[in-house]
Design a protein around this motif. Sequence first.
Motif, short mmCIF file in Angstrom:
data_model
loop_
_atom_site.label_atom_id
_atom_site.label_comp_id
_atom_site.label_asym_id
_atom_site.label_seq_id
_atom_site.Cartn_x
_atom_site.Cartn_y
_atom_site.Cartn_z
N ASP A 166 11.09 9.87 -10.45
CA ASP A 166 10.54 10.72 -11.51
C ASP A 166 9.06 10.47 -11.75
N ARG A 167 8.36 10.02 -10.71
CA ARG A 167 6.92 9.81 -10.83
C ARG A 167 6.19 10.53 -9.70
N VAL A 168 5.01 11.02 -10.02
CA VAL A 168 4.14 11.65 -9.02
C VAL A 168 2.86 10.82 -8.95
N PHE A 169 2.54 10.33 -7.74
CA PHE A 169 1.32 9.58 -7.50
C PHE A 169 0.34 10.47 -6.76
N THR A 170 -0.92 10.45 -7.17
CA THR A 170 -1.98 11.13 -6.44
C THR A 170 -2.92 10.09 -5.88
N VAL A 171 -3.00 10.03 -4.55
CA VAL A 171 -3.81 9.03 -3.86
C VAL A 171 -5.12 9.69 -3.45
N SER A 172 -6.21 9.29 -4.09
CA SER A 172 -7.52 9.87 -3.79
C SER A 172 -8.39 8.82 -3.11
N GLU A 173 -9.61 9.23 -2.77
CA GLU A 173 -10.55 8.34 -2.08
C GLU A 173 -10.71 7.02 -2.84
N GLY A 174 -10.67 5.92 -2.10
CA GLY A 174 -10.85 4.61 -2.70
C GLY A 174 -9.58 3.93 -3.13
N TYR A 175 -8.45 4.65 -3.05
CA TYR A 175 -7.17 4.09 -3.47
C TYR A 175 -6.14 4.24 -2.36
N GLY A 176 -5.12 3.38 -2.43
CA GLY A 176 -3.99 3.50 -1.53
C GLY A 176 -2.71 3.45 -2.35
N ILE A 184 -3.18 0.76 -4.87
CA ILE A 184 -3.89 -0.38 -4.29
C ILE A 184 -5.38 -0.05 -4.21
N ALA A 185 -6.23 -1.01 -4.55
CA ALA A 185 -7.67 -0.82 -4.42
C ALA A 185 -8.05 -0.98 -2.95
N MET A 186 -8.46 0.12 -2.32
CA MET A 186 -8.84 0.08 -0.91
C MET A 186 -10.31 -0.30 -0.80
N THR A 187 -10.59 -1.58 -0.89
CA THR A 187 -11.95 -2.08 -0.78
C THR A 187 -12.43 -1.96 0.67
N PRO A 188 -13.74 -1.96 0.89
CA PRO A 188 -14.25 -1.92 2.26
C PRO A 188 -13.69 -3.05 3.12
N LEU A 189 -13.53 -4.24 2.53
CA LEU A 189 -13.01 -5.37 3.29
C LEU A 189 -11.58 -5.11 3.72
N LEU A 190 -10.74 -4.63 2.81
CA LEU A 190 -9.35 -4.38 3.15
C LEU A 190 -9.25 -3.30 4.23
N GLU A 191 -10.00 -2.22 4.10
CA GLU A 191 -9.97 -1.17 5.12
C GLU A 191 -10.44 -1.70 6.47
N SER A 192 -11.49 -2.53 6.47
CA SER A 192 -12.01 -3.07 7.72
C SER A 192 -10.97 -3.96 8.40
N VAL A 210 -6.64 -10.35 0.01
CA VAL A 210 -7.41 -9.31 -0.67
C VAL A 210 -6.57 -8.11 -1.10
N LEU A 211 -5.29 -8.08 -0.72
CA LEU A 211 -4.42 -6.97 -1.09
C LEU A 211 -4.04 -7.10 -2.55
N ARG A 212 -4.58 -6.21 -3.39
CA ARG A 212 -4.37 -6.32 -4.82
C ARG A 212 -4.12 -4.94 -5.42
N PRO A 213 -3.30 -4.86 -6.48
CA PRO A 213 -3.13 -3.58 -7.18
C PRO A 213 -4.45 -3.13 -7.80
N ALA A 214 -4.65 -1.81 -7.88
CA ALA A 214 -5.83 -1.27 -8.53
C ALA A 214 -5.71 -1.50 -10.04
N GLU A 215 -6.85 -1.58 -10.71
CA GLU A 215 -6.82 -1.74 -12.16
C GLU A 215 -6.18 -0.54 -12.82
N ARG A 216 -6.40 0.66 -12.26
CA ARG A 216 -5.81 1.88 -12.83
C ARG A 216 -4.59 2.29 -12.02
N GLN A 217 -3.43 2.25 -12.62
CA GLN A 217 -2.20 2.68 -11.97
C GLN A 217 -1.94 4.12 -12.40
N PHE A 218 -2.44 5.07 -11.62
CA PHE A 218 -2.44 6.47 -12.03
C PHE A 218 -1.21 7.19 -11.48
N ALA A 219 -0.17 7.28 -12.31
CA ALA A 219 1.06 7.96 -11.91
C ALA A 219 1.49 8.87 -13.06
#
Length: 290
Positions: free
Chosen positions: A75-85, A124-132, A157-166
């Motif tokens: 019952d949740r909808v997640f929108t994954v935009s640039e910078g997030y996973g 998830i916060a997709m930091t440049p380091l994590l993506e690399s 470095v795999l960490r939840p984003a500060e904003r959990q947008f669902a």
Amino acid sequence: MVRPSRGEASPGTWRREAGTVVRRTVALPERATAPFVITAGFRIPRVPTEWAPHSHPSHELVWVRGGTLTSRVADRVFTVSEGYGLWMPAGVVHGGRATAGARFHDAFFAPDRMPFAFGEPKAIAMTPLLESLLTHLARTDLDPAARARAEAVVFDVLRPAERQFALQLPNDTRIDAIAEALLDDPADCRSLEEWALRLGISDRTITRAFRQATGVSFAQWRQMLRVHRALTLLSEGFEVTTVSEVLGYAQPSSFIAAFRRVMGSTPGAFLGAADGSGDVPNPVSRVENS
């Protein structure tokens, strides 16, 4: 099985664009069963693509570049935009939809060889380091020692984003018709009183039901839904003025103010921050055809 959509609505997600391809089966990367902890790669859907509800035996991390991914989990909808996973635990049933031409990245994690894992879907916060690091792990020529070192840093470095947008869907028969109508047309501006008259219940009942089911008021929920939709439209290159009109705002300033209330920044600042995170090329690509 793959079939083209005719533009119909699908439960709990946005109305499908014409030409959307619906995939009933999800093929894992060829190396997902190899003796690696992490297997990464990416694909580029040529047309809007929807994945029917499914699950994986591995944990999955997905993120996109040049578009958005919308995922329905119960019952949740997640929108994954640039910078997030979006982290999806093994065995969790989910569906998804990616905009045409978006670079759809995924990484699969072997559950039995991980030092930790998130037990529920997480932004998830997709930091440049994590993506690399995940780009590095997509290579096929890494020796075991090099792969083990990179995987160890990923877990650091795999960490939840500060904003959990669902977006929490009501799942309440009294107000489900309102949620479905707004998912189908976020610009629907009917008031509480108008909905109460149509559904044959009081506006107070609607207010209580939204609070109980989603934790926010009807007006706040509709505002959040519109921002979810705005993220997709903005990522596709639509101007703020156009997005505000599509979403039913009388003027762009009203949309910008609503976006700021939900996301903590203006649309321009949000997209600028995402662009500044860097676009790391990935050597493993799967271009999907319809």
